[in-house]
Design a protein around this motif. Structure first.
Motif, mmCIF file in Angstrom:
data_model
loop_
_atom_site.group_PDB
_atom_site.id
_atom_site.type_symbol
_atom_site.label_atom_id
_atom_site.label_comp_id
_atom_site.label_asym_id
_atom_site.label_seq_id
_atom_site.Cartn_x
_atom_site.Cartn_y
_atom_site.Cartn_z
ATOM 1 N N ALA A 54 0.847 -1.195 0.000
ATOM 2 C CA ALA A 54 0.000 0.000 0.000
ATOM 3 C C ALA A 54 0.876 1.235 0.000
ATOM 4 N N ALA A 55 0.465 2.225 -0.765
ATOM 5 C CA ALA A 55 1.237 3.464 -0.870
ATOM 6 C C ALA A 55 0.639 4.530 0.034
ATOM 7 N N THR A 56 1.323 5.654 0.116
ATOM 8 C CA THR A 56 0.813 6.804 0.858
ATOM 9 C C THR A 56 -0.510 7.256 0.249
ATOM 10 N N GLY A 57 -1.449 7.588 1.116
ATOM 11 C CA GLY A 57 -2.744 8.039 0.609
ATOM 12 C C GLY A 57 -3.819 6.983 0.770
ATOM 13 N N THR A 58 -3.408 5.773 1.111
ATOM 14 C CA THR A 58 -4.378 4.689 1.266
ATOM 15 C C THR A 58 -4.955 4.637 2.676
ATOM 16 N N SER A 202 12.009 -11.316 0.660
ATOM 17 C CA SER A 202 12.932 -12.137 1.428
ATOM 18 C C SER A 202 12.959 -11.685 2.898
ATOM 19 N N ILE A 203 12.881 -10.375 3.143
ATOM 20 C CA ILE A 203 12.768 -9.916 4.541
ATOM 21 C C ILE A 203 11.508 -10.486 5.172
ATOM 22 N N ALA A 204 10.421 -10.475 4.386
ATOM 23 C CA ALA A 204 9.145 -10.963 4.911
ATOM 24 C C ALA A 204 9.252 -12.447 5.255
ATOM 25 N N ARG A 205 9.881 -13.205 4.347
ATOM 26 C CA ARG A 205 10.008 -14.651 4.609
ATOM 27 C C ARG A 205 10.782 -14.909 5.884
ATOM 28 N N GLN A 206 11.793 -14.071 6.096
ATOM 29 C CA GLN A 206 12.664 -14.296 7.236
ATOM 30 C C GLN A 206 12.057 -13.839 8.566
ATOM 31 N N HIS A 207 11.326 -12.731 8.522
ATOM 32 C CA HIS A 207 10.932 -12.122 9.793
ATOM 33 C C HIS A 207 9.438 -12.135 10.094
ATOM 34 N N LEU A 208 8.623 -12.514 9.127
ATOM 35 C CA LEU A 208 7.179 -12.522 9.386
ATOM 36 C C LEU A 208 6.707 -13.976 9.481
ATOM 37 N N ARG A 209 5.758 -14.220 10.383
ATOM 38 C CA ARG A 209 5.251 -15.592 10.523
ATOM 39 C C ARG A 209 3.866 -15.723 9.907
ATOM 40 N N GLU A 210 3.765 -16.534 8.881
ATOM 41 C CA GLU A 210 2.506 -16.768 8.181
ATOM 42 C C GLU A 210 1.686 -15.491 8.053
ATOM 43 N N PRO A 211 2.288 -14.505 7.400
ATOM 44 C CA PRO A 211 1.590 -13.211 7.362
ATOM 45 C C PRO A 211 0.326 -13.241 6.503
ATOM 46 N N VAL A 212 -0.646 -12.433 6.906
ATOM 47 C CA VAL A 212 -1.789 -12.144 6.049
ATOM 48 C C VAL A 212 -1.252 -11.223 4.960
ATOM 49 N N ARG A 213 -1.633 -11.453 3.726
ATOM 50 C CA ARG A 213 -1.150 -10.586 2.644
ATOM 51 C C ARG A 213 -2.284 -9.706 2.129
ATOM 52 N N ILE A 214 -1.969 -8.426 2.008
ATOM 53 C CA ILE A 214 -2.990 -7.490 1.526
ATOM 54 C C ILE A 214 -2.396 -6.629 0.430
ATOM 55 N N GLU A 215 -3.163 -6.457 -0.610
ATOM 56 C CA GLU A 215 -2.670 -5.620 -1.698
ATOM 57 C C GLU A 215 -3.795 -4.692 -2.135
ATOM 58 N N ILE A 216 -3.503 -3.394 -2.135
ATOM 59 C CA ILE A 216 -4.519 -2.444 -2.583
ATOM 60 C C ILE A 216 -4.359 -2.256 -4.081
ATOM 61 N N GLY A 217 -5.465 -2.464 -4.788
ATOM 62 C CA GLY A 217 -5.401 -2.265 -6.235
ATOM 63 C C GLY A 217 -4.847 -3.462 -6.960
ATOM 64 N N ARG A 218 -5.129 -4.652 -6.465
ATOM 65 C CA ARG A 218 -4.648 -5.848 -7.133
ATOM 66 C C ARG A 218 -5.579 -6.229 -8.276
ATOM 67 N N GLU A 219 -6.881 -6.211 -7.946
ATOM 68 C CA GLU A 219 -7.873 -6.594 -8.957
ATOM 69 C C GLU A 219 -8.100 -5.452 -9.928
ATOM 70 N N THR A 368 -0.922 3.715 -9.358
ATOM 71 C CA THR A 368 -1.712 2.503 -9.114
ATOM 72 C C THR A 368 -3.106 2.668 -9.708
ATOM 73 N N ILE A 369 -3.696 3.829 -9.477
ATOM 74 C CA ILE A 369 -5.048 4.062 -9.991
ATOM 75 C C ILE A 369 -5.062 3.971 -11.517
ATOM 76 N N GLU A 370 -4.061 4.575 -12.141
ATOM 77 C CA GLU A 370 -3.984 4.501 -13.611
ATOM 78 C C GLU A 370 -3.902 3.060 -14.077
ATOM 79 N N ARG A 371 -3.055 2.297 -13.394
ATOM 80 C CA ARG A 371 -2.838 0.914 -13.827
ATOM 81 C C ARG A 371 -4.114 0.098 -13.642
ATOM 82 N N VAL A 372 -4.704 0.214 -12.477
ATOM 83 C CA VAL A 372 -5.851 -0.621 -12.163
ATOM 84 C C VAL A 372 -7.077 -0.238 -12.992
ATOM 85 N N THR A 373 -7.255 1.044 -13.221
ATOM 86 C CA THR A 373 -8.448 1.460 -13.959
ATOM 87 C C THR A 373 -8.188 1.445 -15.466
#
Ligand code: AMP
Length: 561
Positions: A54-58, A202-219, A368-373
């Protein structure tokens, strides 16, 4: 604040947040959670790790700050060592995030401290010794304190890496690694990043445990049969947004516009500012009763107002026939929201216009908005003072043209004749144009709005925003003994000086001769009347119509004392 207001922040209550936090959010005028908040807050409250793109503004700051605060309240604030650590790439962000935590946590009494390089270390030491619940730090300075054993991380329950990709870009990878080594195994870890390059994964794999993944503007949000909308964006420092909005509106000359803001406070403030600048703006937000809303809508439909300033929640379900322009006063928090907003114009085959005011650091969300829309948003330059002057001259030219074609000018021939004995006719004409131009209200603000470059990956570290200067039209002293009256209709409504003189002379005890200077700008007019008659004239004009309209009539606000 009424219980209803808190009730209305139910979007947040549904997420499981405590009443103290709901109260703070309602107090800030937040009406509903942004998509990232809706998705991130529940798993974070359950104690899950999270990896969010997620970027600034979300609204990502609140997405992690609210769960931090709730966790603090559960653990019980107090004690010397911090319970939460937020790592951020820059000092500006450290200050912003800690201010946000402070605001949201005002009823929980959480103690927050920003720590960044460049600030005297002594003050930070004293604060740390006194006891702190949440530390928001840049990695370098955090490591400094860890080395001095002035920042002890043994009691940490939560760690947040905010704008992780930027921290890596700035060479903080090793520092982050060392800091995480010092934190307890069982901590909850949150990582937000605008992009997800392999190093972040790779940081996430190393330091996060079974993280929930969230992406704004994926679909991809494809709005089906896309409306016919011209989409543009202006990059403007925050302090210059009201001026930029005015400038853009002056040049666009919309029939009716809806301006979307994030919060109730922003709606109220902007409405007032725009009215002060001579626009006819009405506010609409969730804190208003049905009756009030109906009144606003009626004013918009009848053309007594031409700018509706609203939150998403309040504008939902509104259908405004003659809407030509949608303005996003900030970059919307998700592409869906953008699509939804701009769907309000460009109906029935007419072209609509969508304008977005973005701050330099919001460029990623715009992308992101340009890409998604799958649409193109053209970044344009805010019209300059020169552009505005050119447009005003053009307006004076058309006013003169209209007068030549329609008015009976014989009456003035004697003036031209006598002057022509002495001067060239061209010179006389130019002087007349000058007077007409000046009388037409070139009084509007003429401050240059600084251009803010879009932040790119390379210049990403220069987060400069304009100085918070309040810009207003400079007060020009009204004639002594006269009161200046503001009338919310101007040249674009076809108002001419004789219309105002006519209206005042018809409706009040004054005759044309009593009326002083008249200025007609694009969107408003100013008329001077003798002080003792001002109240009468205002009351009379409010009862009457001018060129078929019922514009706002009031004392001009910026009179010099
Ligand atoms: P951020 O993406 O965290 O930098 O937040 C962007 C802006 O949105 C900040 O000015 C927040 O105060 C504001 N904001 C965050 N969440 C909400 C919300 N649910 N409603 C209205 N404004 C919000």
């Amino acid at each position: 604040m009424t219980p209803d207001d808190i009730e209305e922040a139910t979007g947040f209550a549904d997420l499981g947040l405590r009443p103290e936090l709901l109260r703070a959010l309602a107090g800030l005028g937040y009406e509903e959670p942004t998509p990232i908040q809706r998705e991130a807050i529940p798993p974070l409250l359950e104690g899950r790790d999270l990896l969010g793109q997620a970027a600034t503004g979300t609204g990502k700051t609140a997405a992690f700050a609210l769960p931090i605060l709730q966790r603090m309240a559960e653990i019980g604030a107090g004690g010397e060592r911090p319970k939460a650590l937020v790592l951020v790439p820059t000092r500006e962000l450290a200050v912003q995030v800690s201010e946000a935590v402070h605001r949201y946590g005002r009823d929980l009494g959480a103690r927050v401290l920003p720590i960044y390089g460049g600030q005297p270390i002594g003050r930070q030491l004293r604060e740390l010794q006194r006891g702190i619940d949440v530390v928001v730090a840049t990695p370098g300075r955090a490591l400094d304190h860890i080395g001095r054993k002035t920042l002890l991380l043994d009691d940490l329950a939560m760690v947040v890496l905010d704008e992780a990709d930027e921290m890596l870009d700035m060479g903080f990878a090793d520092d982050i690694e060392s800091i995480l080594q010092e934190t307890p195994e069982g901590r909850q870890t949150v990582l937000f990043s605008a992009t997800m390059p392999p190093r972040i994964n790779s940081i996430a794999r190393q330091h996060l445990r079974e993280p929930v993944r969230i992406e704004i503007g994926r679909e991809p949000t494809v709005p089906g049969e896309g409306p016919l909308v011209r989409q543009s964006a202006y990059v403007v420092p925050r302090a210059h947004k009201p001026a930029a909005l005015g400038r853009v509106l002056d040049v666009e000359a919309p029939e009716a516009t809806i301006v979307f803001c994030r919060t109730r406070e922003e709606v109220d403030t902007l409405t007032e500012t725009m009215n002060g600048r001579g626009y006819r703006a009405e506010a609409l937000h969730g804190g208003m009763g049905q009756e009030q809303r109906d009144r606003v809508m009626a004013r918009l439909r009848s053309g007594t107002a031409d700018l509706l300033v609203a939150t998403d929640v309040a504008a939902r379900g509104l259908d405004i026939e003659h809407l030509t322009h949608v303005v996003n006063y900030n970059v919307p928090s998700a592409p869906e929201s953008y699509v939804h907003r701009i769907g309000r114009v460009g109906r029935a085959g007419r072209e609509g216009v969508a304008i977005t005011l973005a701050e330099p650091r919001e460029h990623r969300m715009l992308k992101t908005i340009e890409r998604v829309t799958k649409s193109r948003i053209t970044v344009e330059k805010v019209p300059t003072v020169a552009d505005l002057r050119a447009r005003r001259l053009e307006l004076t030219r058309s006013a003169l043209e209209e007068s030549i074609l329609e008015d009976d000018l014989e009456h003035f021939r004697v003036v031209v004749d006598t002057l022509a004995d002495e001067f060239d006719v061209m010179e006389i004409a130019m002087a007349a144009v000058k007077l007409a131009h000046e009388a037409s209200g070139a009084a509007a603000d003429e401050e240059e709005i600084p251009e803010a470059p879009l932040r790119t990956e390379r210049d990403g570290r220069t987060r400069r925003e304009g100085a918070g200067r309040d810009e207003r039209r400079p007060p020009r002293t009204p004639t002594r003994g006269m009161t200046r009256i503001f009338i919310g209709a101007g040249r674009s409504a076809g108002i001419r000086p004789q219309d105002l003189v006519g209206a005042i002379a018809n409706e009040s005890s004054l005759s044309g001769r009593d009326i002083g200077a008249i200025e007609i700008a694009d969107r408003f007019s100013l008329v001077e009347v003798p002080d003792p008659a001002a109240e009468d004239v205002i009351a009379a004009l409010r009862q009457s119509t001018i060129k078929g309209r019922k514009p706002t009539v009031r004392r001009e606000r910026f009179q010099a004392r």
